[in-house]
Design a protein around this motif. Structure first.
Motif, mmCIF file in Angstrom:
data_model
loop_
_atom_site.group_PDB
_atom_site.id
_atom_site.type_symbol
_atom_site.label_atom_id
_atom_site.label_comp_id
_atom_site.label_asym_id
_atom_site.label_seq_id
_atom_site.Cartn_x
_atom_site.Cartn_y
_atom_site.Cartn_z
ATOM 1 N N GLU B 172 -31.195 34.196 42.202
ATOM 2 C CA GLU B 172 -30.971 33.325 43.926
ATOM 3 C C GLU B 172 -30.076 34.845 44.353
ATOM 4 O O GLU B 172 -30.626 35.045 46.113
ATOM 5 C CB GLU B 172 -30.455 32.759 43.835
ATOM 6 C CG GLU B 172 -30.855 31.210 43.575
ATOM 7 C CD GLU B 172 -29.932 30.399 43.090
ATOM 8 O OE1 GLU B 172 -30.395 28.976 43.156
ATOM 9 O OE2 GLU B 172 -28.338 30.459 43.105
ATOM 10 N N ALA B 173 -29.791 35.194 44.223
ATOM 11 C CA ALA B 173 -29.477 36.779 44.854
ATOM 12 C C ALA B 173 -30.122 37.562 45.454
ATOM 13 O O ALA B 173 -30.026 38.268 45.986
ATOM 14 C CB ALA B 173 -27.650 37.343 43.270
ATOM 15 N N ALA B 174 -30.706 38.240 43.869
ATOM 16 C CA ALA B 174 -32.189 38.952 44.233
ATOM 17 C C ALA B 174 -32.758 38.378 45.769
ATOM 18 O O ALA B 174 -33.066 39.138 46.381
ATOM 19 C CB ALA B 174 -32.862 39.165 42.919
ATOM 20 N N GLN B 175 -32.998 37.172 45.325
ATOM 21 C CA GLN B 175 -33.960 36.516 46.066
ATOM 22 C C GLN B 175 -32.997 36.882 48.331
ATOM 23 O O GLN B 175 -34.231 37.293 48.619
ATOM 24 C CB GLN B 175 -33.443 35.332 46.119
ATOM 25 C CG GLN B 175 -35.280 34.923 45.661
ATOM 26 C CD GLN B 175 -35.160 33.133 46.174
ATOM 27 O OE1 GLN B 175 -33.483 32.887 44.889
ATOM 28 N NE2 GLN B 175 -35.953 31.987 46.087
ATOM 29 N N ILE B 176 -32.326 36.479 47.634
ATOM 30 C CA ILE B 176 -31.189 36.888 49.308
ATOM 31 C C ILE B 176 -31.639 38.432 48.868
ATOM 32 O O ILE B 176 -31.422 38.890 50.602
ATOM 33 C CB ILE B 176 -29.827 36.484 49.073
ATOM 34 C CG1 ILE B 176 -29.888 34.551 49.592
ATOM 35 C CG2 ILE B 176 -29.093 37.259 49.828
ATOM 36 C CD1 ILE B 176 -28.768 33.696 48.562
ATOM 37 N N ASP B 177 -30.623 39.444 48.071
ATOM 38 C CA ASP B 177 -31.510 40.814 48.862
ATOM 39 C C ASP B 177 -32.181 41.138 49.023
ATOM 40 O O ASP B 177 -32.622 42.454 49.435
ATOM 41 C CB ASP B 177 -30.958 41.513 47.217
ATOM 42 C CG ASP B 177 -29.055 41.763 47.144
ATOM 43 O OD1 ASP B 177 -28.378 41.905 48.169
ATOM 44 O OD2 ASP B 177 -28.622 41.882 46.009
#
Lengths: 359, 276
Positions: B172-177
């Motif tokens: 999820e963090a990568a998605q937001i990044d």
């Protein structure tokens, strides 16, 4: 910086409705805290704004633009997770610059931005370390740094301080507030800790069972809770609740089951069973009992240094008062108390509605 | 009290030693047999003059195919392992992280278990006919495909476990990044599951290396693998025991080397995973 608007937003997981018709407008640069007990839907709401959960019905607008079907990366948001979610195989520097690398930002600009964020957060000497070589507080800062370098228009925080020990939490809380004052980025922050909410928020939104119970400035909510739930949720030690009755012909008193009563500062329109909410600091010990005082038995005395918390028992109900005086009380002793009539809240027994707002 | 503790310890060790002996004895017997002469071996001599004739015959004899078998096994092992790993990793990532409905996940994994329980020999005949009709019998490609099919279920399960263990928040963090799916897989998930990839690769390779019945059906002399090479020392009239033992001993070497390297990788993976 941007505005965030929710318009009649709903979320269901199968048949289970977790968010029920929520509307909320977050202004540019505002720090809004979503608070509520676990399972109230606050994290789900935040994840819907982030784009990690779909919106079942309703609309999400960021800066006036509909975002329901826009992927997270195009919403202009950054998010800090409770677990930090740092990439374990990347150094602090790589963690922070990951989004920039993906966006194809030049190396020079990347270094500059990461350095700037590291300066703000005091991370400059930890840039080459892996997450596992950092302490909890440092990891927390790297997670914030990762959010900052993207220069988002909205910051989203999902209980970012709950994995830290008490002392560090207070420190990071102050740093977060300072950071917001510096960057002035619109922020939506989820927590279950009412102290965090009170200290950080421009505006608090209290949620229960997927519904907004009340929203407003921290002290407004503290002084004028819309119902007993909000009243008891904010403030520590929490507001004391007593069951009582407003009798026919005596509209300015609430009688407790044992016949003692609290005097109200104004007449109540309501008759019958009510709940009375009184904050611990609004109950004072008095030396002499009189018709306007109530009596209670001392259960525990807890000196914390600056104030003393006293747990008292009346009938079968325990309640708490605080005093800034150093008291010499013994457990089992009976004391007399008087309540500040202006600070008494009267709620309907189903706890939903505040009957007379006496602030 | 003390004496009782001691005797309990002794008993425990005795049990462990017994089990170790049961596991190691056949292995030791084969290695020893490789250094014996046929006569020593058939006489059942425990003490003997070690000699290398078995190894010399296996490696240098003009009629020996063992070098080629070794090469074939390498090609098939590496080829099928790479194929299996690529497919299993992509499939596991998709199944566990791309929000498929539950029945897709469960029916695929369930089917793969059932398939894994089918004895390979029951498939070998059908595969032979199929490979022949498309001209892939007696080719590396044919055997690579067959081994990949046999090993895919196990690899899928293993990679599934490793990928499921990558915290969801990281994705999820990568998605937001701003990362898209290939980016997330390449930059975030794969580096984290590297130890898992190593472990799965080794198992897949070793299974392919040891596989006998399917290789027997799908290959001929030019493409025969090591187990077939070993099997060939048992002829109708004579069994060349020392050569067989020498070939078996040699065939262990690649797996041994792999394990030594992998152990480091796997241990490192465990340590880095332990830290939140």
């Amino acid at each position: 910086m941007a505005t965030v608007s929710l318009r009649g937003v709903n979320k269901s997981f199968g048949r289970h409705k977790v968010i029920k018709d929520i509307s909320l407008d977050v202004e540019e640069g505002e720090f809004v805290v979503l608070i509520g007990p676990s399972g109230c839907g606050k994290s789900t709401l935040l994840r819907m704004i982030a784009g990690l959960e779909t919106i079942t019905t309703g609309e999400l607008l960021i800066d006036g633009k509909r975002m329901n079907d826009v992927p997270p990366r195009e919403r202009g948001i950054s998010m800090v997770f409770q677990s930090y979610a740092l990439y374990p195989h990347m150094t602090s520097e790589k963690n922070m610059s990951f989004s920039l690398r993906i966006a194809g930002v030049s190396e020079k600009e990347r270094t500059q931005k990461v350095q700037h964020a590291a300066d703000i957060l005091g991370l400059s000497s930890y840039l080459e370390r892996l997450p596992r070589q950092l302490s909890g507080g440092q990891r927390q800062r790297v997670a914030m740094g990762r959010a900052i370098v993207r220069e988002p228009s909205v910051f989203l925080f999902d209980e970012p301080l709950s994995n830290l020990d008490a002392k560090l939490r207070v420190k990071m809380r102050a740093e977060l507030k300072e950071l917001h004052q510096k960057l002035k980025t619109t922020t939506i922050y989820v927590t279950h800790d009412q102290v965090e909410a009170m200290t950080l928020a421009d505006r608090i939104v209290v949620l229960r069972d997927g519904v907004i119970e009340q929203m407003g400035a921290p002290l407004d909510l503290y002084d004028a809770p819309a119902n007993a739930f909000v009243g008891t949720f904010l403030g520590s030690p929490s507001m004391n609740l007593f069951d009582g009755e407003i009798r026919q012909g005596e509209p300015d008193a609430v009688y407790l089951p044992d016949g003692q009563h609290f005097t109200l500062s104004q007449r109540s329109e309501h008759r019958g069973q009510v709940q009375v909410g009184i904050r611990p600091e609004n109950l004072k010990l008095v030396a002499q009992p009189d018709p306007n005082t109530i009596t209670a038995e001392v259960v525990v005395v807890e000196p914390t240094g600056s104030i003393t918390e006293i747990v008292l028992r009346k009938g079968e109900r325990d309640f708490t008062i605080t005093s800034s005086e150093r008291l010499n009380l013994r457990a089992g002793e009976t004391v007399s108390l008087v309540a500040d009539a202006n600070a008494i809240k009267v709620f309907k027994p189903d706890d939903r509605i505040l009957l007379n707002e006496s602030a | 009290m003390n004496a009782r503790l001691q005797s309990a310890g002794l008993l425990r060790h005795a049990v462990l030693v017994t089990f170790a002996a049961i596991v190691l004895f056949p292995f030791l017997w084969i290695v020893m047999a490789a250094f014996k002469t046929q006569i020593d071996l058939l006489m059942g001599r425990v003490f003997f003059q070690p000699n290398l004739t078995g190894f010399v015959d296996v490696i240098f004899d003009k009629t020996s195919d063992f070098g080629r078998n070794f090469m074939n096994s390498m090609i098939v092992g590496v080829g099928s392992t790479v194929l299996v790993l690529v497919v299993a990793t992509l499939a596991a990532f998709s199944l566990y992280r791309l929000q498929w409905p539950g029945w897709v996940l469960h029916s695929l994994l369930g089917w793969s278990v059932i398939f894994h329980m089918v004895p390979p020999i029951t498939l070998a005949g059908a595969w032979y006919t199929m490979m022949r009709s498309v001209g892939l019998d007696n080719t590396y490609t044919g055997l690579i495909l067959a081994h990949a099919t046999l090993n895919l279920p196990m690899a899928l399960w293993m990679m599934g476990v490793f990928i499921r263990d990558v915290p969801k928040e990281l994705v999820e963090a990568a998605q937001i990044d701003g990362a898209n799916v290939p980016n997330i897989l390449w930059n975030v998930v794969l580096p984290i599951v590297r130890p898992g990839i190593a472990a799965t690769s080794i198992l897949t390779f070793v299974f392919s290396w040891n596989e006998f019945p399917v290789a027997l059906v799908l290959t001929q002399r030019q493409t025969a693998t090591v187990p077939l090479g070993i099997g060939k020392y048992a002829q109708e009239n004579t069994i060349a025991f020392t050569e067989m033992a020498a070939a078996s001993t040699l065939s262990i070497v690649p797996a041994l080397i792999l394990l030594v390297f992998a152990q480091k990788l796997i241990v490192r993976g465990l340590v880095s995973g332990a830290v939140k």
